[in-house]
Motif scaffolding. Structure first.
Motif, PDB file in Angstrom:
ATOM      1  N   SER A   1       0.891  -1.189   0.011  1.00  0.00           N
ATOM      2  CA  SER A   1      -0.166   0.048   0.099  1.00  0.00           C
ATOM      3  C   SER A   1       0.884   1.126   0.068  1.00  0.00           C
ATOM      4  O   SER A   1       1.987   1.191   0.389  1.00  0.00           O
ATOM      5  CB  SER A   1      -0.828   0.109   1.221  1.00  0.00           C
ATOM      6  OG  SER A   1       0.001   0.159   2.290  1.00  0.00           O
ATOM      7  N   PRO A   2       0.022   2.332  -0.393  1.00  0.00           N
ATOM      8  CA  PRO A   2       1.033   3.709  -0.500  1.00  0.00           C
ATOM      9  C   PRO A   2       1.546   3.975   0.920  1.00  0.00           C
ATOM     10  O   PRO A   2       2.466   4.660   1.134  1.00  0.00           O
ATOM     11  CB  PRO A   2       0.351   4.543  -1.175  1.00  0.00           C
ATOM     12  CG  PRO A   2      -0.932   3.880  -1.665  1.00  0.00           C
ATOM     13  CD  PRO A   2      -0.784   2.606  -1.082  1.00  0.00           C
ATOM     14  N   GLU A   3       0.603   3.793   1.877  1.00  0.00           N
ATOM     15  CA  GLU A   3       1.091   4.250   3.313  1.00  0.00           C
ATOM     16  C   GLU A   3       2.441   3.419   3.871  1.00  0.00           C
ATOM     17  O   GLU A   3       3.111   3.865   4.993  1.00  0.00           O
ATOM     18  CB  GLU A   3      -0.077   3.890   4.251  1.00  0.00           C
ATOM     19  CG  GLU A   3      -1.416   4.416   3.851  1.00  0.00           C
ATOM     20  CD  GLU A   3      -2.318   3.808   2.875  1.00  0.00           C
ATOM     21  OE1 GLU A   3      -2.380   2.498   3.182  1.00  0.00           O
ATOM     22  OE2 GLU A   3      -2.837   4.214   1.981  1.00  0.00           O
ATOM     23  N   HIS A   4       2.660   2.285   3.183  1.00  0.00           N
ATOM     24  CA  HIS A   4       3.457   1.495   3.887  1.00  0.00           C
ATOM     25  C   HIS A   4       4.489   1.168   2.780  1.00  0.00           C
ATOM     26  O   HIS A   4       4.762  -0.185   2.310  1.00  0.00           O
ATOM     27  CB  HIS A   4       3.394   0.297   4.706  1.00  0.00           C
ATOM     28  CG  HIS A   4       2.356   0.496   5.648  1.00  0.00           C
ATOM     29  ND1 HIS A   4       2.802   1.269   6.661  1.00  0.00           N
ATOM     30  CD2 HIS A   4       0.993   0.278   5.762  1.00  0.00           C
ATOM     31  CE1 HIS A   4       1.804   1.250   7.710  1.00  0.00           C
ATOM     32  NE2 HIS A   4       0.741   0.989   7.054  1.00  0.00           N
ATOM     33  N   PRO A   5       5.231   1.931   1.874  1.00  0.00           N
ATOM     34  CA  PRO A   5       5.953   1.482   0.616  1.00  0.00           C
ATOM     35  C   PRO A   5       7.329   0.861   1.443  1.00  0.00           C
ATOM     36  O   PRO A   5       7.874   1.002   2.430  1.00  0.00           O
ATOM     37  CB  PRO A   5       6.377   2.704   0.124  1.00  0.00           C
ATOM     38  CG  PRO A   5       6.424   4.067   1.379  1.00  0.00           C
ATOM     39  CD  PRO A   5       5.382   3.268   2.343  1.00  0.00           C
ATOM     40  N   LYS A   6       7.696  -0.203   0.371  1.00  0.00           N
ATOM     41  CA  LYS A   6       8.976  -0.893   0.648  1.00  0.00           C
ATOM     42  C   LYS A   6      10.315  -0.054   0.627  1.00  0.00           C
ATOM     43  O   LYS A   6      10.443   1.052  -0.259  1.00  0.00           O
ATOM     44  CB  LYS A   6       9.062  -2.159  -0.154  1.00  0.00           C
ATOM     45  CG  LYS A   6       8.305  -3.231   0.044  1.00  0.00           C
ATOM     46  CD  LYS A   6       8.610  -4.370  -0.895  1.00  0.00           C
ATOM     47  CE  LYS A   6       7.773  -5.509  -0.562  1.00  0.00           C
ATOM     48  NZ  LYS A   6       7.993  -6.632  -1.347  1.00  0.00           N
ATOM     49  N   LYS A   7      11.145  -0.110   1.363  1.00  0.00           N
ATOM     50  CA  LYS A   7      12.320   0.612   1.350  1.00  0.00           C
ATOM     51  C   LYS A   7      13.409   0.530   0.329  1.00  0.00           C
ATOM     52  O   LYS A   7      14.076   1.365  -0.243  1.00  0.00           O
ATOM     53  CB  LYS A   7      13.100   0.460   2.872  1.00  0.00           C
ATOM     54  CG  LYS A   7      12.456   0.943   3.887  1.00  0.00           C
ATOM     55  CD  LYS A   7      12.518   2.258   4.511  1.00  0.00           C
ATOM     56  CE  LYS A   7      12.131   2.526   5.825  1.00  0.00           C
ATOM     57  NZ  LYS A   7      10.899   3.503   5.934  1.00  0.00           N
ATOM     58  N   ASN A   8      13.424  -0.652  -0.407  1.00  0.00           N
ATOM     59  CA  ASN A   8      14.020  -0.987  -1.582  1.00  0.00           C
ATOM     60  C   ASN A   8      13.330  -1.386  -2.656  1.00  0.00           C
ATOM     61  O   ASN A   8      14.143  -1.979  -3.636  1.00  0.00           O
ATOM     62  CB  ASN A   8      14.910  -2.426  -1.232  1.00  0.00           C
ATOM     63  CG  ASN A   8      14.057  -3.767  -0.976  1.00  0.00           C
ATOM     64  OD1 ASN A   8      12.746  -3.348  -0.765  1.00  0.00           O
ATOM     65  ND2 ASN A   8      14.487  -4.852  -0.713  1.00  0.00           N
TER      66      ASN A   8
END
Length: 136
Positions: free
Chosen positions: A13-20
């Motif tokens: 979700s856009p609220e929890h994007p992956k850091k990599n």
């Protein structure tokens, strides 16, 4: 390497994007912007996820192949899918192809990535020498 094909919604979700994760566009940035960004992400996180929709898929594949051919990354996973998006001009639902490629750091990464630092050091030295020559 695994290859999967599925019809699925976007997983993160856009609220929890992956850091990599790098979401690639073929209109916003040049190709080597993504290559260099992927190198940095691999260095920091030991892997990078390249993602694209539609026409940008070729850019993602090219970035992945450049990194693999230079010995900087190995392919861990490839996922292809189709997602439904609303067409802004016509207002109807359209299907878009989507790809996700996960690349991992190779064992040779540290020795392969260091020549870039050496190149940057030579470039800085050249700039410094040019400044000294202008003073004289």
């Amino acid at each position: 390497m695994t290859t999967e094909t599925a019809v699925a919604p976007v997983i993160t979700s856009p609220e929890h994007p992956k850091k990599n994760r790098i979401q690639v566009s073929n209109t916003k940035k040049p190709l080597f912007f993504y290559v260099n960004l992927a190198k940095r992400y691999i260095q920091q996180h030991d892997e990078v996820e390249l993602s694209a929709l539609g026409m940008a898929i070729t850019t993602v594949v090219t970035v992945a192949e450049i990194l693999k051919n230079n010995g900087l990354a190995v392919e861990k996973k490839v996922v292809t899918s189709t997602i439904g998006m609303k067409d802004e001009t016509r207002g109807r639902l359209i299907q878009k192809a989507r790809i996700e490629i996960v690349l991992g750091k190779t064992e040779k990464y540290a020795s392969m990535a260091s020549p870039t630092s050496a190149t940057q050091a030579r470039e800085k030295e050249t700039v410094a020498n040019n400044k000294e020559e202008k003073k004289q």
